[in-house]
Design a protein around this motif. Structure first.
Motif, short mmCIF file in Angstrom:
data_model
loop_
_atom_site.label_atom_id
_atom_site.label_comp_id
_atom_site.label_asym_id
_atom_site.label_seq_id
_atom_site.Cartn_x
_atom_site.Cartn_y
_atom_site.Cartn_z
N GLN A 247 0.83 -1.20 0.00
CA GLN A 247 0.00 0.00 0.00
C GLN A 247 0.86 1.26 0.00
O GLN A 247 0.58 2.22 -0.72
CB GLN A 247 -0.91 0.01 1.24
CG GLN A 247 -1.99 -1.07 1.25
CD GLN A 247 -2.70 -1.12 2.60
OE1 GLN A 247 -2.06 -1.16 3.65
NE2 GLN A 247 -4.02 -1.12 2.57
N TRP A 248 1.91 1.24 0.81
CA TRP A 248 2.79 2.40 0.95
C TRP A 248 3.57 2.65 -0.33
O TRP A 248 3.86 3.80 -0.68
CB TRP A 248 3.75 2.13 2.12
CG TRP A 248 4.71 3.23 2.43
CD1 TRP A 248 4.52 4.29 3.27
CD2 TRP A 248 6.04 3.39 1.91
NE1 TRP A 248 5.63 5.09 3.31
CE2 TRP A 248 6.59 4.55 2.48
CE3 TRP A 248 6.82 2.64 1.02
CZ2 TRP A 248 7.87 4.99 2.19
CZ3 TRP A 248 8.09 3.09 0.71
CH2 TRP A 248 8.61 4.24 1.30
N LEU A 249 3.92 1.58 -1.06
CA LEU A 249 4.79 1.70 -2.23
C LEU A 249 4.08 2.29 -3.45
O LEU A 249 4.73 2.88 -4.32
CB LEU A 249 5.35 0.32 -2.58
CG LEU A 249 6.61 0.25 -3.45
CD1 LEU A 249 7.76 0.97 -2.77
CD2 LEU A 249 6.97 -1.20 -3.73
N ILE A 250 2.77 2.14 -3.52
CA ILE A 250 2.01 2.64 -4.67
C ILE A 250 2.19 4.15 -4.81
O ILE A 250 2.01 4.91 -3.85
CB ILE A 250 0.52 2.28 -4.54
CG1 ILE A 250 0.32 0.76 -4.59
CG2 ILE A 250 -0.30 2.95 -5.64
CD1 ILE A 250 -1.10 0.32 -4.27
N GLY A 251 2.54 4.58 -6.00
CA GLY A 251 2.70 6.01 -6.26
C GLY A 251 4.07 6.57 -5.96
O GLY A 251 4.34 7.74 -6.24
N LYS A 252 4.97 5.73 -5.40
CA LYS A 252 6.32 6.21 -5.09
C LYS A 252 7.16 6.30 -6.37
O LYS A 252 6.96 5.56 -7.33
CB LYS A 252 7.00 5.27 -4.10
CG LYS A 252 6.39 5.27 -2.71
CD LYS A 252 6.62 6.60 -2.01
CE LYS A 252 6.17 6.57 -0.55
NZ LYS A 252 4.71 6.40 -0.40
N ALA A 253 8.10 7.23 -6.38
CA ALA A 253 9.02 7.38 -7.50
C ALA A 253 9.95 6.17 -7.57
O ALA A 253 10.14 5.46 -6.58
CB ALA A 253 9.84 8.66 -7.34
N PRO A 254 10.53 5.89 -8.74
CA PRO A 254 11.49 4.79 -8.84
C PRO A 254 12.58 4.93 -7.77
O PRO A 254 13.04 6.02 -7.47
CB PRO A 254 12.06 4.94 -10.24
CG PRO A 254 10.95 5.56 -11.03
CD PRO A 254 10.31 6.53 -10.06
N GLY A 255 12.95 3.81 -7.19
CA GLY A 255 13.94 3.82 -6.13
C GLY A 255 13.84 2.55 -5.32
O GLY A 255 12.88 1.78 -5.44
N GLN B 6 11.24 2.66 6.30
CA GLN B 6 10.59 3.82 5.71
C GLN B 6 9.07 3.71 5.80
O GLN B 6 8.38 4.71 5.96
CB GLN B 6 11.04 3.99 4.26
CG GLN B 6 12.48 4.44 4.11
CD GLN B 6 12.92 4.48 2.67
OE1 GLN B 6 13.12 3.44 2.04
NE2 GLN B 6 13.09 5.68 2.13
N VAL B 7 8.56 2.48 5.70
CA VAL B 7 7.12 2.26 5.81
C VAL B 7 6.64 2.69 7.19
O VAL B 7 5.55 3.25 7.36
CB VAL B 7 6.76 0.79 5.56
CG1 VAL B 7 5.28 0.53 5.77
CG2 VAL B 7 7.18 0.38 4.14
#
Length: 242
Positions: free
Chosen positions: A224-232, A238-239
């Motif tokens: 859920q947290w990773l959706i929409g994050k920039a490449p990396g 971090q979550v």
């Protein structure tokens, strides 16, 4: 609602992930195993969660990159080249790789890092882990994650200070070493303890996994947290904003 696809759906984590996705109010976009159409799953998912096997990782990352979909990699037993592959993929997509998706273990690693930094090399560090009889890799990915946290706290290279498989006349323990011990048997989901042993006193941090649901719950939270994050390349701390 997020559409979450599962790679390795027939494994022990598969059903746990399906249940965790439903409990989180998200959509199970489907699951694939060896020989299934991963490209179709990736195209229909907002994020992928991979609990398959190390030898499948390269193909899984290639498919995720081709679809432009982020991926959570929870597969254990990874070697150095797998981390290179993750680094390369993270240049194109958001990727979170971890040896353990448990939120409790994530916090434990943070505490271990802090303790190692403050106690210094006067305190010996030993990491013990116990898993079910079917586990094929040792030390566990979680034990290595905790060892890495301890090494980072001491600003040391884990590869240079780790001690494994003691047998016979090994000589005195090296100062600054980080020891590992692996036990296997029964149906244990995963127990880990990091021991800090000083002169005349000891400090231990433990995490006991009672059910795989905790790993599935953490993996879904990471997805859920990773959706929409920039490449990396992202991490479980971090979550939790650690």
């Amino acid at each position: 609602m997020a559409r979450i696809g599962i790679i390795g759906s027939a494994g022990r984590m598969g059903q746990a992930l399906i249940d965790a996705i439903a409990a989180a109010g998200e959509v199970h976009a489907g699951g694939v195993d060896k020989g299934d159409d991963l490209a179709a799953l990736a195209a229909g998912s907002d994020v992928l969660v991979d609990f398959s096997s190390p030898h499948a990782l390269e193909g899984n990352l290639d498919t995720a990159m081709a679809a432009g979909v982020p991926i959570v990699v929870g597969t254990t037993g990874l070697e150095e080249r797998h981390h290179w592959l993750c680094d390369a993929a993270a240049e194109q997509i958001a990727l979170l790789q971890t040896g353990n998706t448990s939120l409790g273990v994530t916090l434990l690693a943070h505490l271990v890092r802090e303790a190692a930094a403050r106690l210094g090399e006067d305190w010996d560090i030993e990491i013990s882990e116990t898993h079910h009889r079917m586990k094929v890799d040792a030390p566990s990915g979680t034990a290595l994650l905790l060892g890495q946290a301890a090494a980072e706290g001491r600003q040391a290279d884990l590869g240079a200070v780790s001690e494994r498989g003691r047998d016979g006349i090994t000589g005195a323990r090296a100062r600054g070493g980080i020891g590992f011990a692996a036990l296997r048997g029964g149906s244990v989901a995963g127990d880990h303890t990091v021991h800090f042993l000083g002169d005349d006193e000891r400090l231990s941090f433990s995490h006991l996994a009672e059910n795989r649901r905790i790993f599935a719950k953490g993996a879904v939270r990471a997805a859920q947290w990773l959706i929409g994050k920039a490449p990396g390349r992202y991490t479980m701390p971090q979550v939790l904003d650690l």
